[in-house]
Design a protein around this motif. Structure first.
Motif, PDB file in Angstrom:
ATOM      1  N   VAL A 125       0.867  -1.178   0.000  1.00  0.00           N
ATOM      2  CA  VAL A 125       0.000   0.000   0.000  1.00  0.00           C
ATOM      3  C   VAL A 125       0.901   1.224   0.000  1.00  0.00           C
ATOM      4  N   SER A 126       0.764   2.050  -1.012  1.00  0.00           N
ATOM      5  CA  SER A 126       1.648   3.201  -1.150  1.00  0.00           C
ATOM      6  C   SER A 126       1.398   4.230  -0.057  1.00  0.00           C
ATOM      7  N   VAL A 127       2.377   5.088   0.148  1.00  0.00           N
ATOM      8  CA  VAL A 127       2.262   6.156   1.143  1.00  0.00           C
ATOM      9  C   VAL A 127       1.120   7.091   0.780  1.00  0.00           C
ATOM     10  N   GLU A 128       0.949   7.341  -0.528  1.00  0.00           N
ATOM     11  CA  GLU A 128      -0.121   8.239  -0.972  1.00  0.00           C
ATOM     12  C   GLU A 128      -1.500   7.683  -0.629  1.00  0.00           C
ATOM     13  N   VAL A 129      -1.670   6.374  -0.813  1.00  0.00           N
ATOM     14  CA  VAL A 129      -2.958   5.754  -0.498  1.00  0.00           C
ATOM     15  C   VAL A 129      -3.209   5.787   1.006  1.00  0.00           C
ATOM     16  N   ALA A 130      -2.187   5.487   1.799  1.00  0.00           N
ATOM     17  CA  ALA A 130      -2.334   5.516   3.251  1.00  0.00           C
ATOM     18  C   ALA A 130      -2.674   6.918   3.738  1.00  0.00           C
ATOM     19  N   VAL A 182     -10.297  10.030   4.017  1.00  0.00           N
ATOM     20  CA  VAL A 182     -11.594   9.520   3.567  1.00  0.00           C
ATOM     21  C   VAL A 182     -11.983   8.199   4.217  1.00  0.00           C
ATOM     22  N   GLY A 183     -11.039   7.538   4.896  1.00  0.00           N
ATOM     23  CA  GLY A 183     -11.340   6.266   5.542  1.00  0.00           C
ATOM     24  C   GLY A 183     -10.929   5.074   4.693  1.00  0.00           C
ATOM     25  N   TRP A 184     -10.502   4.001   5.359  1.00  0.00           N
ATOM     26  CA  TRP A 184     -10.050   2.799   4.651  1.00  0.00           C
ATOM     27  C   TRP A 184     -11.197   2.091   3.945  1.00  0.00           C
ATOM     28  N   ARG A 185     -12.397   2.221   4.444  1.00  0.00           N
ATOM     29  CA  ARG A 185     -13.545   1.578   3.792  1.00  0.00           C
ATOM     30  C   ARG A 185     -13.778   2.165   2.403  1.00  0.00           C
ATOM     31  N   SER A 186     -13.650   3.479   2.297  1.00  0.00           N
ATOM     32  CA  SER A 186     -13.797   4.122   0.994  1.00  0.00           C
ATOM     33  C   SER A 186     -12.674   3.713   0.052  1.00  0.00           C
ATOM     34  N   LEU A 234      -8.498   3.370 -10.937  1.00  0.00           N
ATOM     35  CA  LEU A 234      -8.456   4.572 -11.774  1.00  0.00           C
ATOM     36  C   LEU A 234      -8.936   5.795 -10.999  1.00  0.00           C
ATOM     37  N   HIS A 235     -10.021   5.643 -10.264  1.00  0.00           N
ATOM     38  CA  HIS A 235     -10.563   6.777  -9.517  1.00  0.00           C
ATOM     39  C   HIS A 235      -9.607   7.208  -8.406  1.00  0.00           C
ATOM     40  N   LEU A 236      -8.952   6.248  -7.760  1.00  0.00           N
ATOM     41  CA  LEU A 236      -7.989   6.596  -6.721  1.00  0.00           C
ATOM     42  C   LEU A 236      -6.795   7.344  -7.304  1.00  0.00           C
ATOM     43  N   GLN A 237      -6.352   6.921  -8.474  1.00  0.00           N
ATOM     44  CA  GLN A 237      -5.244   7.619  -9.128  1.00  0.00           C
ATOM     45  C   GLN A 237      -5.611   9.076  -9.401  1.00  0.00           C
ATOM     46  N   LYS A 238      -6.837   9.303  -9.860  1.00  0.00           N
ATOM     47  CA  LYS A 238      -7.287  10.671 -10.126  1.00  0.00           C
ATOM     48  C   LYS A 238      -7.344  11.488  -8.837  1.00  0.00           C
ATOM     49  N   LEU A 239      -7.846  10.878  -7.770  1.00  0.00           N
ATOM     50  CA  LEU A 239      -7.957  11.592  -6.496  1.00  0.00           C
ATOM     51  C   LEU A 239      -6.590  11.961  -5.935  1.00  0.00           C
ATOM     52  N   ILE A 240      -5.649  11.026  -6.030  1.00  0.00           N
ATOM     53  CA  ILE A 240      -4.307  11.293  -5.512  1.00  0.00           C
ATOM     54  C   ILE A 240      -3.617  12.368  -6.338  1.00  0.00           C
ATOM     55  N   SER A 241      -3.799  12.323  -7.663  1.00  0.00           N
ATOM     56  CA  SER A 241      -3.213  13.357  -8.520  1.00  0.00           C
ATOM     57  C   SER A 241      -3.807  14.720  -8.203  1.00  0.00           C
ATOM     58  N   ARG A 242      -5.118  14.778  -8.039  1.00  0.00           N
ATOM     59  CA  ARG A 242      -5.778  16.043  -7.719  1.00  0.00           C
ATOM     60  C   ARG A 242      -5.345  16.545  -6.351  1.00  0.00           C
ATOM     61  N   ARG A 243      -5.180  15.604  -5.428  1.00  0.00           N
ATOM     62  CA  ARG A 243      -4.754  15.980  -4.077  1.00  0.00           C
ATOM     63  C   ARG A 243      -3.337  16.558  -4.096  1.00  0.00           C
ATOM     64  N   HIS A 299     -16.625  -4.963  -9.959  1.00  0.00           N
ATOM     65  CA  HIS A 299     -16.045  -3.815  -9.257  1.00  0.00           C
ATOM     66  C   HIS A 299     -14.974  -4.257  -8.272  1.00  0.00           C
ATOM     67  N   SER A 300     -15.153  -5.440  -7.665  1.00  0.00           N
ATOM     68  CA  SER A 300     -14.196  -5.893  -6.661  1.00  0.00           C
ATOM     69  C   SER A 300     -12.845  -6.212  -7.274  1.00  0.00           C
ATOM     70  N   ASP A 301     -12.768  -6.354  -8.607  1.00  0.00           N
ATOM     71  CA  ASP A 301     -11.495  -6.641  -9.262  1.00  0.00           C
ATOM     72  C   ASP A 301     -10.696  -5.382  -9.546  1.00  0.00           C
ATOM     73  N   LEU A 302     -11.251  -4.212  -9.188  1.00  0.00           N
ATOM     74  CA  LEU A 302     -10.596  -2.956  -9.526  1.00  0.00           C
ATOM     75  C   LEU A 302      -9.973  -2.282  -8.321  1.00  0.00           C
ATOM     76  N   ARG A 303      -9.621  -3.043  -7.277  1.00  0.00           N
ATOM     77  CA  ARG A 303      -9.029  -2.459  -6.085  1.00  0.00           C
ATOM     78  C   ARG A 303      -7.624  -1.918  -6.386  1.00  0.00           C
ATOM     79  N   LEU A 304      -7.253  -0.839  -5.711  1.00  0.00           N
ATOM     80  CA  LEU A 304      -5.922  -0.268  -5.888  1.00  0.00           C
ATOM     81  C   LEU A 304      -4.989  -0.812  -4.831  1.00  0.00           C
ATOM     82  N   CYS A 305      -3.854  -1.348  -5.230  1.00  0.00           N
ATOM     83  CA  CYS A 305      -2.870  -1.848  -4.280  1.00  0.00           C
ATOM     84  C   CYS A 305      -1.674  -0.922  -4.216  1.00  0.00           C
TER      85      CYS A 305
END
Length: 216
Positions: free
Chosen positions: A145-150, A156-160, A167-176, A208-214
């Protein structure tokens, strides 16, 4: 399994039903049943009354219908049946496991089973919805789990994080990252990162469950 049992096995305290104002404490240990009471009264004659205590073995308690009726009157029939089961050797081992050990066990369940488990008791509802559980769920399904994701999970919480696609997480991290580099006003960006997450259902569909970000 017996080593997992704590002592006392069970204890509860409370005031008797009206008009009784006495205070009671009921304890079940590995070998005894202890019934204590404190008389509460405004009468002068009761002012110096001492607390009472009755201690019996498990078998004596099972044979003592008078004490059983008192327990039922003060704490209810459900408590009476539960404590009688303890005295008969029917232990609820799950109740005596630590939260950390239960979380490790829960993480081996399917999400649908986790949802059902969370409806069985208050304790399991808290565990199945805790940040510790969802963090373990993310880390268990990812090699790293990358530092950016942590860092994003703190916001936003680990559940989210678990229910958000890669893909959506990548966009959020880039925007952040851009927000940190170029601070903007609220008028220019009316939505925070946390508001971009729609409340997810507990059970995601298989696609959808196959699209988790690691790892990013």
């Amino acid at each position: 399994m017996a080593s997992l049992l704590t002592d006392p096995l069970f204890e509860i305290s409370g005031r008797g039903p009206p008009p009784n104002k006495n205070f009671y404490h009921f304890t079940v240990t590995k070998s005894d049943v202890i019934w204590r009471w404190w008389k509460i009264s405004l009468r002068t004659v009761d002012r110096y009354s001492k607390p009472g205590e009755l201690r019996e073995s498990h078998q004596d308690f099972l044979d003592d219908t008078l004490l059983q009726s008192e327990v039922s009157m003060v704490f209810g029939r459900r408590i009476l049946l539960y404590t009688k089961a303890l005295c008969q050797g029917h232990y609820d081992y799950l109740e005596h496991l630590s939260d950390s050990l239960l979380l490790r066990i829960i993480n081996y369940l399917e999400l649908e089973d986790v949802g059902q488990l969370g409806r069985t008791s208050r304790r399991f509802r808290q565990l199945c919805g805790s940040e510790e559980f969802w963090e373990q769920a993310v880390r268990r399904r990812c090699n790293t789990v990358s530092v950016e994701v942590a860092s994003l999970a703190l916001e936003v919480g680990w559940r989210s994080i678990f229910f958000t696609s890669k893909l959506h997480l990548q966009k959020l991290i880039s925007r952040r990252s851009l927000e940190f580099l170029m601070p903007t006003t609220c008028e220019q960006h009316p939505y925070s990162v946390g508001q971009l997450f729609a409340p997810p259902s507990l059970v995601a569909d298989k696609h959808h469950s196959d699209l988790r970000l690691c790892t990013l």
